[in-house]
Design a protein around this motif. Structure first.
Motif, PDB file in Angstrom:
ATOM      1  N   GLN A   1       0.831  -1.202   0.000  1.00 32.60           N
ATOM      2  CA  GLN A   1       0.000   0.000   0.000  1.00 32.60           C
ATOM      3  C   GLN A   1       0.866   1.252   0.000  1.00 32.60           C
ATOM      4  O   GLN A   1       0.521   2.254  -0.630  1.00 32.60           O
ATOM      5  CB  GLN A   1      -0.957   0.002   1.186  1.00 32.60           C
ATOM      6  CG  GLN A   1      -1.993  -1.085   1.136  1.00 32.60           C
ATOM      7  CD  GLN A   1      -2.875  -1.011  -0.092  1.00 32.60           C
ATOM      8  OE1 GLN A   1      -3.227   0.054  -0.554  1.00 32.60           O
ATOM      9  NE2 GLN A   1      -3.225  -2.163  -0.632  1.00 32.60           N
ATOM     10  N   PHE A   2       1.997   1.226   0.687  1.00 37.10           N
ATOM     11  CA  PHE A   2       2.920   2.358   0.676  1.00 37.10           C
ATOM     12  C   PHE A   2       3.448   2.605  -0.739  1.00 37.10           C
ATOM     13  O   PHE A   2       3.491   3.743  -1.209  1.00 37.10           O
ATOM     14  CB  PHE A   2       4.075   2.095   1.641  1.00 37.10           C
ATOM     15  CG  PHE A   2       5.093   3.187   1.694  1.00 37.10           C
ATOM     16  CD1 PHE A   2       4.800   4.404   2.272  1.00 37.10           C
ATOM     17  CD2 PHE A   2       6.351   3.002   1.148  1.00 37.10           C
ATOM     18  CE1 PHE A   2       5.736   5.419   2.315  1.00 37.10           C
ATOM     19  CE2 PHE A   2       7.296   4.004   1.174  1.00 37.10           C
ATOM     20  CZ  PHE A   2       6.986   5.211   1.768  1.00 37.10           C
ATOM     21  N   VAL A   3       3.817   1.546  -1.431  1.00 39.50           N
ATOM     22  CA  VAL A   3       4.312   1.680  -2.800  1.00 39.50           C
ATOM     23  C   VAL A   3       3.203   2.181  -3.721  1.00 39.50           C
ATOM     24  O   VAL A   3       3.426   3.069  -4.555  1.00 39.50           O
ATOM     25  CB  VAL A   3       4.883   0.330  -3.303  1.00 39.50           C
ATOM     26  CG1 VAL A   3       5.152   0.359  -4.791  1.00 39.50           C
ATOM     27  CG2 VAL A   3       6.148  -0.013  -2.542  1.00 39.50           C
ATOM     28  N   LEU A   4       1.990   1.648  -3.571  1.00 38.46           N
ATOM     29  CA  LEU A   4       0.883   2.083  -4.421  1.00 38.46           C
ATOM     30  C   LEU A   4       0.526   3.539  -4.173  1.00 38.46           C
ATOM     31  O   LEU A   4       0.222   4.278  -5.114  1.00 38.46           O
ATOM     32  CB  LEU A   4      -0.333   1.187  -4.203  1.00 38.46           C
ATOM     33  CG  LEU A   4      -0.209  -0.237  -4.725  1.00 38.46           C
ATOM     34  CD1 LEU A   4      -1.455  -1.043  -4.390  1.00 38.46           C
ATOM     35  CD2 LEU A   4       0.027  -0.248  -6.215  1.00 38.46           C
ATOM     36  N   VAL A   5       0.571   3.982  -2.923  1.00 34.21           N
ATOM     37  CA  VAL A   5       0.308   5.396  -2.624  1.00 34.21           C
ATOM     38  C   VAL A   5       1.372   6.263  -3.269  1.00 34.21           C
ATOM     39  O   VAL A   5       1.073   7.326  -3.827  1.00 34.21           O
ATOM     40  CB  VAL A   5       0.229   5.618  -1.098  1.00 34.21           C
ATOM     41  CG1 VAL A   5       0.300   7.093  -0.751  1.00 34.21           C
ATOM     42  CG2 VAL A   5      -1.036   5.020  -0.540  1.00 34.21           C
ATOM     43  N   ASN A   6       2.620   5.846  -3.220  1.00 31.76           N
ATOM     44  CA  ASN A   6       3.687   6.613  -3.871  1.00 31.76           C
ATOM     45  C   ASN A   6       3.484   6.678  -5.379  1.00 31.76           C
ATOM     46  O   ASN A   6       3.768   7.709  -6.002  1.00 31.76           O
ATOM     47  CB  ASN A   6       5.054   6.017  -3.549  1.00 31.76           C
ATOM     48  CG  ASN A   6       5.536   6.424  -2.186  1.00 31.76           C
ATOM     49  OD1 ASN A   6       5.102   7.433  -1.645  1.00 31.76           O
ATOM     50  ND2 ASN A   6       6.434   5.645  -1.624  1.00 31.76           N
ATOM     51  N   LEU A   7       3.005   5.608  -5.990  1.00 31.08           N
ATOM     52  CA  LEU A   7       2.731   5.634  -7.429  1.00 31.08           C
ATOM     53  C   LEU A   7       1.611   6.611  -7.763  1.00 31.08           C
ATOM     54  O   LEU A   7       1.688   7.343  -8.756  1.00 31.08           O
ATOM     55  CB  LEU A   7       2.375   4.234  -7.929  1.00 31.08           C
ATOM     56  CG  LEU A   7       3.517   3.242  -8.019  1.00 31.08           C
ATOM     57  CD1 LEU A   7       2.985   1.876  -8.430  1.00 31.08           C
ATOM     58  CD2 LEU A   7       4.548   3.714  -9.020  1.00 31.08           C
ATOM     59  N   VAL A   8       0.579   6.643  -6.946  1.00 31.13           N
ATOM     60  CA  VAL A   8      -0.520   7.576  -7.173  1.00 31.13           C
ATOM     61  C   VAL A   8      -0.031   9.008  -7.025  1.00 31.13           C
ATOM     62  O   VAL A   8      -0.351   9.877  -7.847  1.00 31.13           O
ATOM     63  CB  VAL A   8      -1.691   7.274  -6.213  1.00 31.13           C
ATOM     64  CG1 VAL A   8      -2.726   8.386  -6.233  1.00 31.13           C
ATOM     65  CG2 VAL A   8      -2.333   5.947  -6.567  1.00 31.13           C
ATOM     66  N   VAL A   9       0.752   9.271  -5.995  1.00 30.44           N
ATOM     67  CA  VAL A   9       1.292  10.617  -5.793  1.00 30.44           C
ATOM     68  C   VAL A   9       2.198  11.001  -6.959  1.00 30.44           C
ATOM     69  O   VAL A   9       2.145  12.142  -7.448  1.00 30.44           O
ATOM     70  CB  VAL A   9       2.041  10.699  -4.444  1.00 30.44           C
ATOM     71  CG1 VAL A   9       2.837  11.980  -4.334  1.00 30.44           C
ATOM     72  CG2 VAL A   9       1.056  10.593  -3.291  1.00 30.44           C
ATOM     73  N   ALA A  10       3.006  10.080  -7.447  1.00 24.18           N
ATOM     74  CA  ALA A  10       3.876  10.371  -8.589  1.00 24.18           C
ATOM     75  C   ALA A  10       3.055  10.685  -9.837  1.00 24.18           C
ATOM     76  O   ALA A  10       3.398  11.595 -10.594  1.00 24.18           O
ATOM     77  CB  ALA A  10       4.809   9.192  -8.851  1.00 24.18           C
ATOM     78  N   ALA A  11       1.978   9.970 -10.048  1.00 26.67           N
ATOM     79  CA  ALA A  11       1.120  10.234 -11.208  1.00 26.67           C
ATOM     80  C   ALA A  11       0.465  11.609 -11.098  1.00 26.67           C
ATOM     81  O   ALA A  11       0.373  12.346 -12.084  1.00 26.67           O
ATOM     82  CB  ALA A  11       0.059   9.146 -11.337  1.00 26.67           C
TER      83      ALA A  11
END
Length: 151
Positions: A92-102
């Motif tokens: 979930q931490f990695v997925l949140v970072n991907l969303v923030v990067a997008a």
């Protein structure tokens, strides 16, 4: 992806021999969701990272051993929550970072578009200002920046 490989290998080692039966009914583990081999374990972890019934899979892996059952690993009751909670938190931490990067990329792209539009508007204002200074309505800016009269 690296986390998936590590956790899939660990899941096969920890939960690969779990079976569903009438004595141990399963809520989340079944033919397509299990840890019997590495490939299916990867798919199971993908299902867990999407949040699809991961608590049912956790409950299925937290089995208590019966007295006299030598094949049952006694560590599952405490190892299973550690396995799934650490996996879910990291993914979930990695997925949140991907969303923030997008989102950051979209904001950067939109500011670039706004900057280009602002430059075009400033150029139009500059040309309009030169037209007023030259005293004509229709004019063109020459290569030297001066007024060129239309004929």
């Amino acid at each position: 992806m690296f986390f998936f490989f590590i956790y899939a290998a660990l899941g096969v080692e920890l939960f690969g021999k779990l079976e569903c039966s009438e004595d141990f009914p399963c809520l989340g583990l079944h033919r397509h969701t299990n840890f019997e081999n590495f490939g299916v374990a990867l798919l199971t972890l993908y299902k867990v990272c999407t949040g699809d019934n991961w608590s049912g899979i956790l409950k299925d892996t937290m089995r208590e051993c019966r007295v006299g059952d030598s094949d049952c690993p006694s560590y599952l009751f405490w190892a299973s929550p550690i396995f799934f909670i650490t996996f879910v938190v990291m993914v979930q931490f990695v997925l949140v970072n991907l969303v923030v990067a997008a989102i950051m990329q979209a904001l950067e792209d939109s500011t670039e578009v706004i900057r280009k539009r602002g430059e075009e508007a400033a150029e139009r204002v500059y040309r309009f200002g030169l037209g007023v200074a030259c005293g004509v309505r229709f004019m063109q800016i020459g290569a030297t920046g001066g007024c060129v009269w239309f004929r």
